[in-house]
Design an enzyme around this catalytic site. Structure first.
Site, PDB file in Angstrom:
ATOM      1  N   CYS A 186       0.819  -1.224   0.000  1.00  0.00           N
ATOM      2  CA  CYS A 186       0.000   0.000   0.000  1.00  0.00           C
ATOM      3  C   CYS A 186       0.849   1.269   0.000  1.00  0.00           C
ATOM      4  CB  CYS A 186      -0.948   0.000   1.187  1.00  0.00           C
ATOM      5  SG  CYS A 186      -2.078  -1.394   1.175  1.00  0.00           S
ATOM      6  N   HIS A 202      -2.947   7.527   2.105  1.00  0.00           N
ATOM      7  CA  HIS A 202      -3.422   6.195   1.712  1.00  0.00           C
ATOM      8  C   HIS A 202      -4.809   5.992   2.299  1.00  0.00           C
ATOM      9  CE1 HIS A 202      -3.833   2.015   0.996  1.00  0.00           C
ATOM     10  NE2 HIS A 202      -3.603   1.639   2.240  1.00  0.00           N
ATOM     11  N   ASN A 207     -10.037   0.386  -0.053  1.00  0.00           N
ATOM     12  CA  ASN A 207      -8.571   0.397  -0.040  1.00  0.00           C
ATOM     13  C   ASN A 207      -8.065  -0.227  -1.346  1.00  0.00           C
ATOM     14  OD1 ASN A 207      -5.852  -0.077   0.379  1.00  0.00           O
ATOM     15  ND2 ASN A 207      -6.095  -0.826   2.466  1.00  0.00           N
TER      16      ASN A 207
HETATM   17  O1  UT7 Z   1      -3.711  -0.878   3.577  1.00  0.00           O
HETATM   18  C1  UT7 Z   1      -2.865  -1.330   4.583  1.00  0.00           C
HETATM   19  C2  UT7 Z   1      -3.225  -0.778   5.843  1.00  0.00           C
HETATM   20  N1  UT7 Z   1      -4.392  -1.457   6.375  1.00  0.00           N
HETATM   21  C3  UT7 Z   1      -5.029  -0.884   7.347  1.00  0.00           C
HETATM   22  O2  UT7 Z   1      -4.707   0.230   7.703  1.00  0.00           O
HETATM   23  C4  UT7 Z   1      -6.142  -1.626   8.061  1.00  0.00           C
HETATM   24  C5  UT7 Z   1      -6.031  -1.343   9.518  1.00  0.00           C
HETATM   25  N2  UT7 Z   1      -7.050  -2.020  10.321  1.00  0.00           N
HETATM   26  C6  UT7 Z   1      -8.329  -1.600  10.325  1.00  0.00           C
HETATM   27  O3  UT7 Z   1      -8.707  -0.721   9.587  1.00  0.00           O
HETATM   28  C7  UT7 Z   1      -9.281  -2.245  11.318  1.00  0.00           C
HETATM   29  O4  UT7 Z   1      -8.545  -2.988  12.255  1.00  0.00           O
HETATM   30  C8  UT7 Z   1     -10.327  -3.149  10.635  1.00  0.00           C
HETATM   31  C9  UT7 Z   1     -11.335  -2.299   9.878  1.00  0.00           C
HETATM   32  C10 UT7 Z   1      -9.678  -4.125   9.692  1.00  0.00           C
HETATM   33  C11 UT7 Z   1     -11.100  -3.968  11.689  1.00  0.00           C
HETATM   34  O5  UT7 Z   1     -11.717  -3.094  12.606  1.00  0.00           O
HETATM   35  P1  UT7 Z   1     -11.623  -3.405  14.165  1.00  0.00           P
HETATM   36  O6  UT7 Z   1     -12.400  -2.348  14.843  1.00  0.00           O
HETATM   37  O7  UT7 Z   1     -10.167  -3.516  14.501  1.00  0.00           O
HETATM   38  O8  UT7 Z   1     -12.375  -4.774  14.287  1.00  0.00           O
HETATM   39  P2  UT7 Z   1     -11.866  -6.198  14.796  1.00  0.00           P
HETATM   40  O9  UT7 Z   1     -10.964  -6.822  13.791  1.00  0.00           O
HETATM   41  O10 UT7 Z   1     -11.323  -6.048  16.194  1.00  0.00           O
HETATM   42  O11 UT7 Z   1     -13.200  -7.015  14.886  1.00  0.00           O
HETATM   43  C12 UT7 Z   1     -14.229  -6.631  15.803  1.00  0.00           C
HETATM   44  C13 UT7 Z   1     -15.429  -7.524  15.604  1.00  0.00           C
HETATM   45  C14 UT7 Z   1     -15.114  -9.004  15.665  1.00  0.00           C
HETATM   46  O12 UT7 Z   1     -16.211  -9.653  16.305  1.00  0.00           O
HETATM   47  P3  UT7 Z   1     -16.105 -10.102  17.840  1.00  0.00           P
HETATM   48  O13 UT7 Z   1     -14.916 -11.024  17.901  1.00  0.00           O
HETATM   49  O14 UT7 Z   1     -15.875  -8.826  18.610  1.00  0.00           O
HETATM   50  O15 UT7 Z   1     -17.420 -10.755  18.092  1.00  0.00           O
HETATM   51  C15 UT7 Z   1     -15.089  -9.415  14.222  1.00  0.00           C
HETATM   52  O16 UT7 Z   1     -15.426 -10.764  14.037  1.00  0.00           O
HETATM   53  O17 UT7 Z   1     -15.997  -7.283  14.309  1.00  0.00           O
HETATM   54  C16 UT7 Z   1     -16.152  -8.529  13.624  1.00  0.00           C
HETATM   55  N3  UT7 Z   1     -15.975  -8.302  12.209  1.00  0.00           N
HETATM   56  C17 UT7 Z   1     -16.981  -8.011  11.374  1.00  0.00           C
HETATM   57  N4  UT7 Z   1     -18.312  -7.902  11.569  1.00  0.00           N
HETATM   58  C18 UT7 Z   1     -19.071  -7.580  10.509  1.00  0.00           C
HETATM   59  C19 UT7 Z   1     -14.811  -8.303  11.507  1.00  0.00           C
HETATM   60  N5  UT7 Z   1     -15.062  -8.011  10.216  1.00  0.00           N
HETATM   61  C20 UT7 Z   1     -16.392  -7.824  10.114  1.00  0.00           C
HETATM   62  C21 UT7 Z   1     -17.257  -7.506   9.044  1.00  0.00           C
HETATM   63  N6  UT7 Z   1     -18.575  -7.386   9.296  1.00  0.00           N
HETATM   64  N7  UT7 Z   1     -16.788  -7.286   7.787  1.00  0.00           N
END
Ligand code: UT7
Length: 321
Positions: free
Chosen positions: A115, A248, A278
Protein backbone atom coordinates in the site's frame (compact mmCIF):
# COMPACT_ATOMS: atom_id res chain seq x y z
CA UNK A 1 19.21 22.60 -9.96
CA UNK A 2 16.91 19.92 -11.41
CA UNK A 3 13.65 19.25 -9.58
CA UNK A 4 11.03 16.60 -10.23
CA UNK A 5 7.56 18.06 -10.68
CA UNK A 6 4.16 16.47 -11.27
CA UNK A 7 3.01 17.52 -14.74
CA UNK A 8 -0.24 15.54 -14.99
CA UNK A 9 -2.41 13.03 -13.16
CA UNK A 10 -4.84 10.32 -14.25
CA UNK A 11 -6.82 7.47 -12.75
CA UNK A 12 -9.20 4.67 -13.54
CA UNK A 13 -11.82 2.69 -11.62
CA UNK A 14 -13.29 -0.41 -13.26
CA UNK A 15 -17.00 -1.14 -13.51
CA UNK A 16 -19.85 0.05 -11.32
CA UNK A 17 -19.58 0.74 -7.56
CA UNK A 18 -20.24 -2.30 -5.37
CA UNK A 19 -21.98 -1.17 -2.18
CA UNK A 20 -21.72 -2.75 1.26
CA UNK A 21 -25.27 -4.03 0.83
CA UNK A 22 -24.21 -5.60 -2.49
CA UNK A 23 -21.56 -7.56 -0.55
CA UNK A 24 -24.23 -8.76 1.90
CA UNK A 25 -26.36 -9.84 -1.08
CA UNK A 26 -23.34 -11.71 -2.46
CA UNK A 27 -23.22 -13.73 0.75
CA UNK A 28 -20.54 -11.96 2.83
CA UNK A 29 -21.43 -12.21 6.56
CA UNK A 30 -21.29 -8.45 7.24
CA UNK A 31 -23.45 -5.32 7.34
CA UNK A 32 -23.38 -1.82 5.89
CA UNK A 33 -23.43 -0.45 9.44
CA UNK A 34 -20.32 -2.43 10.52
CA UNK A 35 -18.26 -1.52 7.45
CA UNK A 36 -19.23 2.17 7.46
CA UNK A 37 -18.70 2.72 11.17
CA UNK A 38 -15.36 0.83 11.40
CA UNK A 39 -13.80 1.98 8.13
CA UNK A 40 -15.80 4.75 6.42
CA UNK A 41 -16.17 2.55 3.33
CA UNK A 42 -19.55 2.68 1.52
CA UNK A 43 -18.54 1.21 -1.85
CA UNK A 44 -15.62 -0.01 -3.92
CA UNK A 45 -15.02 -1.11 -7.54
CA UNK A 46 -14.05 -4.59 -8.71
CA UNK A 47 -12.54 -5.34 -12.10
CA UNK A 48 -14.16 -8.17 -14.09
CA UNK A 49 -12.71 -11.58 -13.25
CA UNK A 50 -9.48 -12.18 -15.17
CA UNK A 51 -8.64 -8.46 -15.45
CA UNK A 52 -4.97 -7.50 -15.22
CA UNK A 53 -3.35 -4.62 -13.37
CA UNK A 54 -1.65 -3.48 -16.59
CA UNK A 55 -5.06 -2.96 -18.21
CA UNK A 56 -6.19 -0.65 -15.40
CA UNK A 57 -2.77 1.03 -15.37
CA UNK A 58 -3.01 1.81 -19.10
CA UNK A 59 -6.27 3.74 -18.71
CA UNK A 60 -4.82 5.80 -15.86
CA UNK A 61 -1.52 6.33 -17.71
CA UNK A 62 -3.20 7.63 -20.87
CA UNK A 63 -5.15 10.16 -18.81
CA UNK A 64 -2.03 11.32 -16.96
CA UNK A 65 -0.08 11.70 -20.22
CA UNK A 66 -2.95 13.69 -21.74
CA UNK A 67 -3.09 15.94 -18.66
CA UNK A 68 0.67 16.47 -18.84
CA UNK A 69 0.39 17.52 -22.49
CA UNK A 70 3.22 15.25 -23.62
CA UNK A 71 3.46 12.30 -25.98
CA UNK A 72 3.82 8.71 -24.77
CA UNK A 73 7.21 8.56 -26.45
CA UNK A 74 8.44 11.46 -24.29
CA UNK A 75 8.30 9.06 -21.30
CA UNK A 76 11.76 7.57 -20.65
CA UNK A 77 11.01 5.86 -17.32
CA UNK A 78 8.00 3.83 -16.20
CA UNK A 79 7.64 2.61 -12.63
CA UNK A 80 4.57 0.60 -11.64
CA UNK A 81 3.80 0.00 -7.98
CA UNK A 82 1.71 -3.12 -7.63
CA UNK A 83 1.26 -6.17 -5.42
CA UNK A 84 -0.97 -7.79 -8.02
CA UNK A 85 1.27 -7.88 -11.09
CA UNK A 86 -0.06 -9.46 -14.28
CA UNK A 87 2.64 -12.14 -14.19
CA UNK A 88 5.54 -13.29 -12.02
CA UNK A 89 7.56 -11.73 -14.81
CA UNK A 90 7.98 -9.62 -16.91
CA UNK A 91 7.21 -6.50 -14.91
CA UNK A 92 3.83 -4.85 -15.29
CA UNK A 93 5.72 -1.68 -16.24
CA UNK A 94 7.04 -3.30 -19.42
CA UNK A 95 3.49 -4.30 -20.35
CA UNK A 96 2.34 -0.72 -19.84
CA UNK A 97 5.24 0.50 -22.00
CA UNK A 98 4.17 -1.87 -24.79
CA UNK A 99 0.49 -0.92 -24.37
CA UNK A 100 1.34 2.75 -24.78
CA UNK A 101 3.28 1.96 -27.94
CA UNK A 102 6.50 3.46 -26.56
CA UNK A 103 9.50 2.45 -28.65
CA UNK A 104 12.24 4.59 -27.07
CA UNK A 105 13.82 1.78 -25.02
CA UNK A 106 13.46 3.78 -21.81
CA UNK A 107 13.60 2.02 -18.45
CA UNK A 108 10.56 0.18 -17.08
CA UNK A 109 10.28 -1.75 -13.83
CA UNK A 110 7.95 -2.48 -10.90
CA UNK A 111 8.31 -1.68 -7.24
CA UNK A 112 6.72 -3.74 -4.50
CA UNK A 113 5.91 -1.90 -1.29
CA UNK A 114 2.24 -2.91 -1.11
CA UNK A 115 0.00 0.00 0.00
CA UNK A 116 3.02 2.31 0.23
CA UNK A 117 4.12 1.32 -3.28
CA UNK A 118 3.16 4.58 -4.92
CA UNK A 119 5.20 6.64 -2.46
CA UNK A 120 8.19 4.31 -2.98
CA UNK A 121 7.77 4.54 -6.78
CA UNK A 122 7.45 8.32 -6.70
CA UNK A 123 10.56 8.62 -4.52
CA UNK A 124 12.48 6.35 -6.90
CA UNK A 125 11.43 8.29 -9.99
CA UNK A 126 12.30 11.56 -8.27
CA UNK A 127 15.87 10.37 -7.74
CA UNK A 128 16.25 9.35 -11.40
CA UNK A 129 15.00 12.74 -12.55
CA UNK A 130 17.03 14.78 -10.10
CA UNK A 131 20.18 12.90 -11.12
CA UNK A 132 19.66 14.07 -14.69
CA UNK A 133 19.63 10.52 -16.09
CA UNK A 134 15.91 10.67 -17.06
CA UNK A 135 13.61 13.53 -18.06
CA UNK A 136 10.05 12.28 -17.79
CA UNK A 137 8.66 9.43 -15.71
CA UNK A 138 5.30 7.74 -15.60
CA UNK A 139 4.64 6.61 -12.03
CA UNK A 140 1.66 4.32 -11.59
CA UNK A 141 -0.09 2.50 -8.75
CA UNK A 142 -2.34 -0.27 -10.11
CA UNK A 143 -4.06 -3.15 -8.37
CA UNK A 144 -6.56 -5.93 -8.92
CA UNK A 145 -6.81 -6.79 -5.23
CA UNK A 146 -10.09 -8.64 -5.80
CA UNK A 147 -7.92 -11.46 -7.21
CA UNK A 148 -6.27 -12.08 -3.80
CA UNK A 149 -9.32 -11.68 -1.54
CA UNK A 150 -10.82 -14.59 0.39
CA UNK A 151 -14.58 -13.94 0.19
CA UNK A 152 -15.13 -16.07 3.30
CA UNK A 153 -12.86 -13.79 5.37
CA UNK A 154 -15.12 -10.87 6.25
CA UNK A 155 -12.29 -9.19 8.18
CA UNK A 156 -10.51 -8.43 4.90
CA UNK A 157 -12.74 -8.87 1.83
CA UNK A 158 -14.94 -5.87 2.65
CA UNK A 159 -11.99 -3.51 2.84
CA UNK A 160 -10.36 -3.60 -0.58
CA UNK A 161 -11.10 -2.55 -4.15
CA UNK A 162 -9.47 -2.39 -7.59
CA UNK A 163 -8.19 0.65 -9.47
CA UNK A 164 -5.23 2.55 -10.85
CA UNK A 165 -3.75 6.02 -10.57
CA UNK A 166 -0.83 7.63 -12.37
CA UNK A 167 1.28 10.76 -12.51
CA UNK A 168 3.73 12.11 -15.06
CA UNK A 169 6.77 13.40 -13.22
CA UNK A 170 9.14 15.60 -15.19
CA UNK A 171 12.35 17.58 -14.82
CA UNK A 172 11.76 21.21 -13.92
CA UNK A 173 13.72 24.21 -12.70
CA UNK A 174 10.94 24.85 -10.14
CA UNK A 175 10.56 22.79 -6.95
CA UNK A 176 8.12 19.90 -7.12
CA UNK A 177 8.87 17.03 -4.77
CA UNK A 178 10.62 18.78 -1.90
CA UNK A 179 11.18 15.85 0.45
CA UNK A 180 10.56 12.14 0.70
CA UNK A 181 10.98 9.69 3.57
CA UNK A 182 10.77 5.92 3.18
CA UNK A 183 10.87 3.33 5.95
CA UNK A 184 10.30 -0.39 6.49
CA UNK A 185 10.29 -2.84 9.38
CA UNK A 186 10.23 -6.39 8.06
CA UNK A 187 9.74 -7.90 11.51
CA UNK A 188 6.03 -7.27 10.94
CA UNK A 189 5.74 -9.07 7.62
CA UNK A 190 3.28 -11.69 8.92
CA UNK A 191 0.77 -9.06 10.07
CA UNK A 192 -0.32 -8.16 6.53
CA UNK A 193 0.64 -10.54 3.74
CA UNK A 194 -0.24 -13.06 1.08
CA UNK A 195 1.72 -16.07 2.31
CA UNK A 196 1.42 -18.17 -0.86
CA UNK A 197 3.83 -18.53 -3.74
CA UNK A 198 4.07 -20.45 -7.01
CA UNK A 199 6.56 -23.29 -7.32
CA UNK A 200 6.79 -26.48 -9.31
CA UNK A 201 3.69 -25.58 -11.28
CA UNK A 202 1.52 -25.20 -8.17
CA UNK A 203 0.37 -22.59 -5.69
CA UNK A 204 2.25 -23.39 -2.50
CA UNK A 205 0.59 -22.09 0.67
CA UNK A 206 -2.25 -19.62 1.10
CA UNK A 207 -2.86 -17.39 -1.94
CA UNK A 208 -5.13 -14.90 -0.13
CA UNK A 209 -4.51 -11.64 1.70
CA UNK A 210 -4.28 -12.12 5.49
CA UNK A 211 -4.25 -9.29 7.99
CA UNK A 212 -4.17 -8.75 11.72
CA UNK A 213 -6.31 -5.65 11.48
CA UNK A 214 -5.84 -4.18 14.93
CA UNK A 215 -2.05 -4.59 14.87
CA UNK A 216 -1.90 -2.86 11.49
CA UNK A 217 -4.22 -0.11 12.69
CA UNK A 218 -2.11 0.74 15.75
CA UNK A 219 1.17 0.69 13.85
CA UNK A 220 -0.27 2.77 10.98
CA UNK A 221 -1.53 5.55 13.24
CA UNK A 222 1.85 5.81 14.96
CA UNK A 223 4.17 5.79 11.96
CA UNK A 224 2.03 7.89 9.66
CA UNK A 225 2.08 10.67 12.24
CA UNK A 226 5.87 10.39 12.48
CA UNK A 227 6.59 10.22 8.76
CA UNK A 228 4.35 13.16 7.89
CA UNK A 229 6.18 15.28 10.46
CA UNK A 230 9.47 13.99 9.07
CA UNK A 231 8.87 15.24 5.52
CA UNK A 232 7.65 18.61 6.75
CA UNK A 233 10.85 18.93 8.72
CA UNK A 234 13.07 17.61 5.86
CA UNK A 235 11.52 20.10 3.45
CA UNK A 236 12.02 22.84 6.03
CA UNK A 237 8.61 24.39 5.41
CA UNK A 238 6.06 25.58 8.00
CA UNK A 239 3.42 22.99 8.86
CA UNK A 240 0.79 25.71 8.28
CA UNK A 241 1.85 25.96 4.61
CA UNK A 242 0.38 22.52 3.80
CA UNK A 243 -2.72 22.86 1.66
CA UNK A 244 -3.73 19.22 1.34
CA UNK A 245 -3.09 15.84 2.93
CA UNK A 246 -3.48 13.05 0.38
CA UNK A 247 -3.22 9.89 2.48
CA UNK A 248 -3.42 6.20 1.71
CA UNK A 249 -7.10 5.30 1.88
CA UNK A 250 -7.46 2.32 4.21
CA UNK A 251 -9.63 3.54 7.07
CA UNK A 252 -11.23 6.93 7.73
CA UNK A 253 -10.27 6.68 11.42
CA UNK A 254 -6.56 6.38 10.54
CA UNK A 255 -6.88 9.33 8.15
CA UNK A 256 -8.63 11.47 10.79
CA UNK A 257 -5.87 10.75 13.27
CA UNK A 258 -3.16 11.74 10.75
CA UNK A 259 -4.94 14.96 9.87
CA UNK A 260 -5.29 15.91 13.52
CA UNK A 261 -1.59 15.43 14.19
CA UNK A 262 -0.75 17.59 11.15
CA UNK A 263 -3.14 20.27 12.45
CA UNK A 264 -5.29 19.99 9.30
CA UNK A 265 -9.11 20.15 9.37
CA UNK A 266 -10.79 17.32 7.40
CA UNK A 267 -11.74 19.89 4.70
CA UNK A 268 -8.03 19.88 3.77
CA UNK A 269 -7.80 16.11 3.51
CA UNK A 270 -8.61 14.22 0.32
CA UNK A 271 -10.72 11.21 1.28
CA UNK A 272 -11.86 8.68 -1.28
CA UNK A 273 -11.95 5.63 0.97
CA UNK A 274 -15.74 5.92 1.18
CA UNK A 275 -16.16 5.26 -2.53
CA UNK A 276 -12.97 3.43 -3.51
CA UNK A 277 -12.22 1.26 -0.47
CA UNK A 278 -8.57 0.40 -0.04
CA UNK A 279 -6.97 0.07 -3.49
CA UNK A 280 -3.48 -0.45 -2.05
CA UNK A 281 -0.78 1.12 -4.27
CA UNK A 282 -3.44 2.81 -6.39
CA UNK A 283 -5.13 4.65 -3.54
CA UNK A 284 -2.91 7.74 -3.24
CA UNK A 285 -2.69 8.56 -6.98
CA UNK A 286 -6.42 7.84 -7.34
CA UNK A 287 -7.21 10.29 -4.55
CA UNK A 288 -4.78 12.84 -5.97
CA UNK A 289 -6.32 12.67 -9.44
CA UNK A 290 -9.86 12.97 -8.05
CA UNK A 291 -8.99 16.17 -6.19
CA UNK A 292 -7.08 17.60 -9.16
CA UNK A 293 -9.92 16.91 -11.58
CA UNK A 294 -12.65 18.30 -9.31
CA UNK A 295 -10.61 21.49 -8.88
CA UNK A 296 -9.72 21.18 -5.19
CA UNK A 297 -5.98 20.70 -5.75
CA UNK A 298 -4.51 23.46 -7.89
CA UNK A 299 -1.10 24.36 -9.28
CA UNK A 300 1.15 25.96 -6.67
CA UNK A 301 -0.42 24.20 -3.68
CA UNK A 302 1.55 22.16 -1.17
CA UNK A 303 0.66 18.52 -0.51
CA UNK A 304 1.69 15.76 1.85
CA UNK A 305 1.25 12.23 0.48
CA UNK A 306 1.59 9.36 2.96
CA UNK A 307 1.08 5.63 3.00
CA UNK A 308 1.70 2.38 4.85
CA UNK A 309 1.30 -1.26 3.91
CA UNK A 310 2.56 -4.80 4.21
CA UNK A 311 6.13 -5.33 5.33
CA UNK A 312 5.53 -3.02 7.07
CA UNK A 313 6.68 -0.38 4.59
CA UNK A 314 5.68 3.24 5.00
CA UNK A 315 6.61 6.66 3.72
CA UNK A 316 5.60 10.18 2.80
CA UNK A 317 6.36 12.89 0.26
CA UNK A 318 6.04 16.64 0.50
CA UNK A 319 5.10 17.98 -2.91
CA UNK A 320 4.65 21.44 -4.38
CA UNK A 321 2.04 20.73 -7.03
O1 UT7 B 1 -3.71 -0.88 3.58
C1 UT7 B 1 -2.87 -1.33 4.58
C2 UT7 B 1 -3.23 -0.78 5.84
N1 UT7 B 1 -4.39 -1.46 6.38
C3 UT7 B 1 -5.03 -0.88 7.35
O2 UT7 B 1 -4.71 0.23 7.70
C4 UT7 B 1 -6.14 -1.63 8.06
C5 UT7 B 1 -6.03 -1.34 9.52
N2 UT7 B 1 -7.05 -2.02 10.32
C6 UT7 B 1 -8.33 -1.60 10.32
O3 UT7 B 1 -8.71 -0.72 9.59
C7 UT7 B 1 -9.28 -2.24 11.32
O4 UT7 B 1 -8.55 -2.99 12.26
C8 UT7 B 1 -10.33 -3.15 10.64
C9 UT7 B 1 -11.34 -2.30 9.88
C10 UT7 B 1 -9.68 -4.13 9.69
C11 UT7 B 1 -11.10 -3.97 11.69
O5 UT7 B 1 -11.72 -3.09 12.61
P1 UT7 B 1 -11.62 -3.40 14.17
O6 UT7 B 1 -12.40 -2.35 14.84
O7 UT7 B 1 -10.17 -3.52 14.50
O8 UT7 B 1 -12.38 -4.77 14.29
P2 UT7 B 1 -11.87 -6.20 14.80
O9 UT7 B 1 -10.96 -6.82 13.79
O10 UT7 B 1 -11.32 -6.05 16.19
O11 UT7 B 1 -13.20 -7.01 14.89
C12 UT7 B 1 -14.23 -6.63 15.80
C13 UT7 B 1 -15.43 -7.52 15.60
C14 UT7 B 1 -15.11 -9.00 15.67
O12 UT7 B 1 -16.21 -9.65 16.30
P3 UT7 B 1 -16.11 -10.10 17.84
O13 UT7 B 1 -14.92 -11.02 17.90
O14 UT7 B 1 -15.87 -8.83 18.61
O15 UT7 B 1 -17.42 -10.75 18.09
C15 UT7 B 1 -15.09 -9.42 14.22
O16 UT7 B 1 -15.43 -10.76 14.04
O17 UT7 B 1 -16.00 -7.28 14.31
C16 UT7 B 1 -16.15 -8.53 13.62
N3 UT7 B 1 -15.98 -8.30 12.21
C17 UT7 B 1 -16.98 -8.01 11.37
N4 UT7 B 1 -18.31 -7.90 11.57
C18 UT7 B 1 -19.07 -7.58 10.51
C19 UT7 B 1 -14.81 -8.30 11.51
N5 UT7 B 1 -15.06 -8.01 10.22
C20 UT7 B 1 -16.39 -7.82 10.11
C21 UT7 B 1 -17.26 -7.51 9.04
N6 UT7 B 1 -18.57 -7.39 9.30
N7 UT7 B 1 -16.79 -7.29 7.79
Amino acid sequence: MIYAKIAGTGSYLPGEPVTNDDLVRRGVDTSDEWIRSRTGICARHFAPSGSKSSELALFAARRAIEAAGCAADDIDLIIVATSTPDFIFPSTATLVQAGLGIQNNGAAFDVQAVCCGFVYALATAEKFIRSGSHRRALVIGAEVFSSILDWSDRGTCVLFGDGAGAVVLEASDKPGIRAVALHADGRHHRELWVPGTVAGGQVMGDPFLRMQGQAVFKFAVKVLDEVAQEVVSLANVPQESIDWLVPHQANIRIIQSSAKRLGLPMEKVVTTVGFHGNTSAASIPLALDCAVRDGRIRAGQRLVLEGIGGGFAWGAALVDF
